[in-house]
Design a protein around this motif. Sequence first.
Motif, PDB file in Angstrom:
ATOM      1  N   PHE A 135      53.203  17.680   7.778  1.00 30.32           N
ATOM      2  CA  PHE A 135      53.058  17.877   9.214  1.00 30.32           C
ATOM      3  C   PHE A 135      53.836  19.094   9.665  1.00 30.32           C
ATOM      4  N   GLY A 136      53.331  19.761  10.711  1.00 33.21           N
ATOM      5  CA  GLY A 136      54.044  20.894  11.261  1.00 33.21           C
ATOM      6  C   GLY A 136      55.331  20.453  11.932  1.00 33.21           C
ATOM      7  N   ALA A 137      56.118  21.427  12.359  1.00 29.35           N
ATOM      8  CA  ALA A 137      57.429  21.114  12.944  1.00 29.35           C
ATOM      9  C   ALA A 137      57.258  20.321  14.230  1.00 29.35           C
ATOM     10  N   GLY A 138      56.209  20.682  15.022  1.00 26.89           N
ATOM     11  CA  GLY A 138      56.074  20.068  16.350  1.00 26.89           C
ATOM     12  C   GLY A 138      55.458  18.690  16.348  1.00 26.89           C
ATOM     13  N   THR A 139      55.071  18.206  15.162  1.00 30.26           N
ATOM     14  CA  THR A 139      54.301  16.954  15.137  1.00 30.26           C
ATOM     15  C   THR A 139      55.013  15.835  15.877  1.00 30.26           C
ATOM     16  N   THR A 140      56.297  15.666  15.552  1.00 31.35           N
ATOM     17  CA  THR A 140      57.044  14.549  16.161  1.00 31.35           C
ATOM     18  C   THR A 140      56.892  14.604  17.674  1.00 31.35           C
ATOM     19  N   HIS A 141      57.175  15.800  18.233  1.00 30.28           N
ATOM     20  CA  HIS A 141      57.048  15.914  19.697  1.00 30.28           C
ATOM     21  C   HIS A 141      55.631  15.614  20.128  1.00 30.28           C
ATOM     22  N   ALA A 142      54.663  16.183  19.402  1.00 25.28           N
ATOM     23  CA  ALA A 142      53.258  15.959  19.774  1.00 25.28           C
ATOM     24  C   ALA A 142      52.978  14.470  19.862  1.00 25.28           C
ATOM     25  N   VAL A 143      53.406  13.739  18.818  1.00 24.08           N
ATOM     26  CA  VAL A 143      53.148  12.289  18.803  1.00 24.08           C
ATOM     27  C   VAL A 143      53.818  11.633  19.994  1.00 24.08           C
ATOM     28  N   ARG A 144      55.078  12.005  20.236  1.00 23.23           N
ATOM     29  CA  ARG A 144      55.785  11.380  21.367  1.00 23.23           C
ATOM     30  C   ARG A 144      55.008  11.624  22.655  1.00 23.23           C
ATOM     31  N   VAL A 145      54.643  12.896  22.857  1.00 22.19           N
ATOM     32  CA  VAL A 145      53.900  13.217  24.090  1.00 22.19           C
ATOM     33  C   VAL A 145      52.618  12.393  24.148  1.00 22.19           C
ATOM     34  N   GLY A 180      50.360   5.851  27.621  1.00 30.32           N
ATOM     35  CA  GLY A 180      50.979   4.957  28.604  1.00 30.32           C
ATOM     36  C   GLY A 180      50.635   5.382  30.012  1.00 30.32           C
ATOM     37  N   LEU A 181      50.829   6.661  30.291  1.00 29.81           N
ATOM     38  CA  LEU A 181      50.576   7.161  31.653  1.00 29.81           C
ATOM     39  C   LEU A 181      49.116   6.943  32.036  1.00 29.81           C
ATOM     40  N   THR A 182      48.209   7.272  31.108  1.00 33.70           N
ATOM     41  CA  THR A 182      46.770   7.130  31.431  1.00 33.70           C
ATOM     42  C   THR A 182      46.467   5.701  31.838  1.00 33.70           C
ATOM     43  N   VAL A 183      46.911   4.754  31.011  1.00 43.96           N
ATOM     44  CA  VAL A 183      46.646   3.341  31.322  1.00 43.96           C
ATOM     45  C   VAL A 183      47.187   3.007  32.708  1.00 43.96           C
ATOM     46  N   GLY A 184      48.434   3.370  32.933  1.00 45.18           N
ATOM     47  CA  GLY A 184      49.047   3.083  34.228  1.00 45.18           C
ATOM     48  C   GLY A 184      48.239   3.701  35.366  1.00 45.18           C
ATOM     49  N   ALA A 185      47.886   4.971  35.184  1.00 48.45           N
ATOM     50  CA  ALA A 185      47.150   5.677  36.248  1.00 48.45           C
ATOM     51  C   ALA A 185      45.817   4.988  36.498  1.00 48.45           C
ATOM     52  N   ALA A 186      45.146   4.607  35.430  1.00 41.31           N
ATOM     53  CA  ALA A 186      43.841   3.944  35.586  1.00 41.31           C
ATOM     54  C   ALA A 186      44.006   2.698  36.441  1.00 41.31           C
ATOM     55  N   GLY A 187      44.999   1.886  36.089  1.00 40.02           N
ATOM     56  CA  GLY A 187      45.243   0.675  36.867  1.00 40.02           C
ATOM     57  C   GLY A 187      45.491   0.990  38.324  1.00 40.02           C
ATOM     58  N   PHE A 188      46.364   1.947  38.549  1.00 34.27           N
ATOM     59  CA  PHE A 188      46.734   2.297  39.927  1.00 34.27           C
ATOM     60  C   PHE A 188      45.505   2.758  40.708  1.00 34.27           C
ATOM     61  N   THR A 189      44.714   3.645  40.059  1.00 37.07           N
ATOM     62  CA  THR A 189      43.528   4.170  40.757  1.00 37.07           C
ATOM     63  C   THR A 189      42.581   3.036  41.124  1.00 37.07           C
ATOM     64  N   THR A 190      42.320   2.176  40.152  1.00 36.53           N
ATOM     65  CA  THR A 190      41.412   1.053  40.429  1.00 36.53           C
ATOM     66  C   THR A 190      41.913   0.278  41.641  1.00 36.53           C
TER      67      THR A 190
END
Lengths: 231, 457, 957
Positions: free
Chosen positions: A17-27, A33-43
């Motif tokens: 894996f490249g150097a940034g992978t860890t960060h990429a995965v974290r992001v 998480g954010l998407t799920v939350g946003a979807a709920g909120f929007t609904t």
Amino acid sequence: MTSPDPPAPGPLRRPLFGAGTTHAVRVALLGVGLTVGAAGFTTYEYYHSPYWDRVGVAPAQPVPFSHRHHAGELRLDCRFCHPTVETAAEAGMPSTQTCLTCHSQLFRGEPMLQPVMASAADNVPLAWSRVNTLPDHVHFDHSIHVAKGIACASCHGDVADMPLMRKARALTMRECLACHRDPGPHQVAAAEVFRPSGPGLLTSSATSGEGSGRGNEAVPRPLTNCSTCHH
Amino acid sequence: MNTLRTEVAEGDVPNPADSGETLASVTERVSRLPLARPRSRFWWAGFLAAFAGLLLLLASVGWLFLRGVGIWGIDMPVAWGFAIVNFVWWIGIGHAGTFISAILLLLHQQWRTSISRFTEAMTLFAVACAGIYPILHLGRPQFFYWLLPYPDTMGLWPQFRSPLVWDVFAVSTYATVSLLFWYVGLLPDLATLRDRAPTVGKQRAYGLLSLGWRGDGRHWAHYERVYLTLAGLAAPLVVSVHSIVGLDFAVAILPGWHSTIFPPYFVAGAIFSGFAMVLTLVIPLRKVYGLEADITDRHLELMAKVLMAMGWVVAYGYFAEFFEAWRAGDLFDRFAAVNRTVGPYAFCFWLLVACNVVAPQLLWPRAWRRRPGVLFAVALAVNVGMWLERFVIVVTSLHRDFLPSAWGMYRPTFWDWSTFLGTIGLFVALLFLFLRLLPAISMAEMRGWLANREASE
Amino acid sequence: MAPPSSILGTSPGTARLSDEFPPGAPHWLPDLDRREFLRLMGASLALAGLSSCRRPAEKIVARVVPPDRAFASGTAWYATAMPWEGFARGVLAKSWQGRPIKLEGNPDHPESRGATDAETQAAILSLYDPERSTGPRRGGQAASWERFEQEWTARRPEFAARRGAGLAVLTEPTTSPTLRRELHALLAAWPEARWFQHTPLARHDRDGWQADFDFAAADLVLTLGADCFHRHPAALRQAGDFFSRRRRDATRRSRLYALEPTPSLTGAAADYRAPVAPGRFPLVLNALAAALGGRAPSAELTEPERALVRDCAARLAGGGTKGICIAGPEIPEEQQRWVDAFNARYARGAARRLAAVRSDGDAQSGGGLGELVAALDRGGISTLWILGANPAYTAPGDLDFSGALRRAEFTVHVGGHADETAARCGWHLPEAHFLETWSDLRAYSGAATILQPLVEPLHGGRSPVEIAHLLRTGERRGARELVRETWSRGVEDASFEARWHEWLDRGVVEEAPAEAAPAAAAASGLPLLVEGTAAAEIAVLFRPDPNLADGRWATNAWLQELPRPFTSLVWENAALVSPATAAKFSLRNGDIIRCEAGGRAVEAPVWSLPGQADGCVTLPLGGGRTAAGPVGSGRGFSAYPLRAVREPWERVVSLRPTGGHRDLVTTQGHFTMDGRDLARTVPEENPSLPPAERTEAVALFPTWPRDRYAWALSIDLDACFGCSACVVACQAENNIPVVGRDQVARGREMHWIRVDRYFSGDAANPRVLHQPVPCMHCEQAPCEVVCPVGATVHSSEGLNDMIYNRCVGTRYCSNNCPYKVRRFNFLDYRAPAESGVYLQANPAVTIRERGVMEKCTYCVQRIDAGRIAAEKENRRVRDGEILTACQQACPAGAIVFGDLNDPASRVARRRRDPMSYALLAELNTRPRTTYLAKILPASPLAAQDGSRPDPQSRADG
């Protein structure tokens, strides 16, 4: 511990894996998480929004009837056109003859009135677009609300300010319950009931209607019985 | 090294080392399954068969949503049928995994090591199957979310006095924790697979899944803290879930349901059926993939003992039901008890007694406990028996309750059976995928265990 | 209930309704109001309950002309009458926005007195029956009225010339003065024309008079195979009167004795009942006569017979007892005379003779079907008009009506359906439903009612009156004119209009009471009857089907799915045999038997019925229709082929099992109580239950605080005789779907109130207990605590509310309901959106979609309406102001609904009665529905008089 015998012949040429992978995965994880939350909120927001409830929508009508003019300026009584509001569940819609009580004399030639004239002439009823609607499983009775001093304006808003009839309130169950749980503040004197621009009721308490966990309270509240509206 | 190290009672404990396993051989043997994919024909045959079952499930569910639950045999008075029977059955099976991984871990039963991973997977898949039913059995499944507390436009909440609402929380919690527990346990092995994977693609895949595990001290420290914590969380859940499922019935006033014995007796029954299912799967598995060295006869024997013990608890449960009916002297309870033994569904009851009470007694002789064939047969019987137990509880209690005028019968339809077989297909299909893609035995723990053994010599 | 509002001309709103039904296409157009529109859209809308899809735009259609005031609220009531075998059943018809949706009994009508029976309740469905004849047909092809009128006017002159020779009219016996006037006028104009009458059912007159009884006055009633509470033109009045003598406050309880070969609802209500094969009747009656004369019975009696004779004689001996005896129509003349003698001697004013009301014995009438067929065979008849009857189906087997019909060249059938007879006639003309047209009918007592239409004919049908007029004059005149013409005779025009409207208003015509026929001379004693030898062979009895009568109701799905008395069979009939007879031929329920006589045979599945007399097989008529649409065709078997002109009611047959079997569908699989005290009885000597059983245990959950009202229902098992009027009334009121035979076979019937039937005692002559079971509305309801979404909750007035639109369908509530009164929509049971039956739907009740639970609500829509009406007047709801549908229908007044908070209310008083109990009280569910135990007669020996100890202590029923 890692595996005792590395399978690949010789050392890996480049890292898996490249150097940034860890960060990429974290992001990525965070993003999920954010998407799920946003979807709920929007609904939630969508279904609680006036848009979903069509509040303020004024559908096109066969005749551009203006409540502002008739109820507001001319001060016609609501009951003149909605005759059964005190006696029946349905408030009743004016018959073509009702329109003609005045319009047989006034503005007969007006193009905008032609549908009315045609209706009277050919005995074909006018088909108005429904503005305020309740689901089929809700049984609402105008007469008792009027009798108990609930102003028309409480639900229909300030029709004296409506050139075209528009939906004034969401009329969700939450709103009904808010008033049924504590009708007192919303009741007005009999004289006030039919004032077209009544006190803008409910607005405050409407959204604060809280659900009852067990579907019924310890204290008897006939108004909040499910069977008061659903049967 | 490994703080999973525990004081090992000598002698009685099975140990792969006895069968000549070494750190290297364990890793080699186990990682071959996902990486080298041996016995490919067997795998494909099994997987395709199971997949056919899965398709059957999809068809059944499609028809169900099209026509409604009326396609099943349920009626008045028997308003619950196969859907609930299967739900309870699968949930029960789903208990072995977490029981073995969590409770036996906390009890320092080292021998669990060789079977924990596999049974955890089994648990997940069983819970997945179980989880389908409560939604399928709704008259209006599209509104299942009304059982969840969320701020709706109606100003209403679920009715928290109903055991069905408790179910929602119990089962979903259990599923979540089991999943986490299983995944966390997988991390070191995923890393191992990453390091041994032949192709870059697989290396990447396992690499991502292993979340960058490098096996240094800090990793192990975190890993073990998390693992122990989850074990601590999961242990009470094992008890709570099936207690609450038991309450679904015990809370009702129906003769044959309304019994205080249900929660403990359901939990025992769950572990009973869980272990039976583990044996049913492990015995062929270790044979096919030659894992006898890791899952030894001694393992089978220990599981057989658990099976017998739980069998007796369950048998006591049956006895208690009848005793209570007799002692309390309630007309309806007594009738329900009698109706079970001589009523229209008596054959189900006697068959379940044969499977759950009589069959396990075959395991008294030590030699038989060590004989996979016998053990497999008994385990199969118990699986059937536990399904029948739920059928007897649900159907025979409902079909003749208080008013004779309202009595009826329950006749399962094709769609009842197809849905049931379908979920079995789903379950087996998932298991085959698991065998194909992930290590069926926890290499890390096995190595740690062997290491302890060497260290202790 | 709103009072009946009189109407002028045709009812308002009919114009709109007829818009909704273009002739020949009974489907709705979208110019309905919101609720009806959505309901009809229901299938597509509510289906799958897609909560996320936007509701479609709706239209509100305003009227052009404002409606009649009586109609403004949308609901109006009209007084009219329903024809029951030609007799009037006075009803109030409820019209909602121009659409008839419900029939109730007319309280002002002397025969119905506000009550109804199952048939009357179901009649409203027939109005919207999609299978109804939709227009004139010629040779099976659609034709027009105009075309028919042309053809007929072309033919009339030839009859005019031949004074009507060759013309024959076949009608059912009628009580309609106008129709009879038309027919008489026809025969007067064309003396050679013939008028025949045919009904497969009973005649109620004998040489010019009909027996009429005062059940309120009679202290003792003896029935000989007469079902006088169920299948009798005066059944509603007779049941009402009789059970008024069984009220809690009735000082003297009247006695009922039943001798009958096959169980009837009347027999089930009897204090003493004995199953007696027809052959034994003389023997038993002689024994009774002997006992009355203080002599010993000549022949050997069975135990039930002896008990009955002993008790009956003992009571009649006691002087002032008014005893009446009613014979079934199938009782032979000799025994009829015995009955006359009995009444002449013991009735003491409780029996009288009325001039025959129905036209059976009309002097102008040329006889029955036999005479018609004979005339046809002689070839004397070229033209035959059939008004209403369906002889092609109902003709006895030894009468080849269909064959004879071919001899007539011009045949016209007039009927509501294109039935078996229509198929064999050249012309078929649609007859208007009685809610669609003007007519007039007389009740059994002679009281006349003007039938007024609520809607214009949906399918362009015409009333028999109009058609008779067309037949006679060739001209078309409106039925209203013709009826008014009949009634304006002898009334000066000035007062007529006023009286006419008053008649319409009350639903009864004000006129001089029918003159009573001369009473029979008081006979010295009871004639001795010739006792036949005990018959060894098997006799079949032909009886009208309890639900379908002679088959006329076969197209009515409500009556098809209504469980029959005693057997609870639905969707088909079965041959009834006694358990002993079944054992003798080793028959299980459903085994097919073959009954053969006179070269004709009928094959039928058997049902072993306790209480049936040994050696007789009851074959209910009305099954096996062939041209009754999907609902009525092929349901069960037709017994008519085995019937003979000379032997219409009973026939000796050879019986043998065919070895075939058919699984019969019943709604109740278990007819004994298994030692559970469910339908309770108390001895007459001490009519009370142990107080211990009437106290309530402590409850785990807090009890509900009582709000302004506490609704409750009480059912008197002593009054309920199992007629099931409540079941159909509930179905009509609450939009309860019909699910069909297969679903019922699966145990998925939907009736909200069911009538449980339990047999107790000796299988040869059991006591039958009827127990109506609606929702109990428990104060500690087991269903409420287990519903995960709160779809069934307790209302502050003690109702156990069921909210369909919140239900997700876990069915847990039903599992936890000890009474199993909940019903579930396992499939989508709603009729297709385009089917006309939705036009009957009660707008105040939501139609339930697939996957939701439903159950009895105590007619909460009526409660709400009543509460709203009271609230608007700032008063409490009065006792008796709100009637549940079942209560309103009940002819025996067995059901009482009201407010427990009002100690003076009838229901509160009933609950204080020492005979009041709650079903399964030991579960402590604290039902709001309670029962009054049935009173069993004192043992025959102890029987002295029927007066009950301290009537004061007893509360009113």
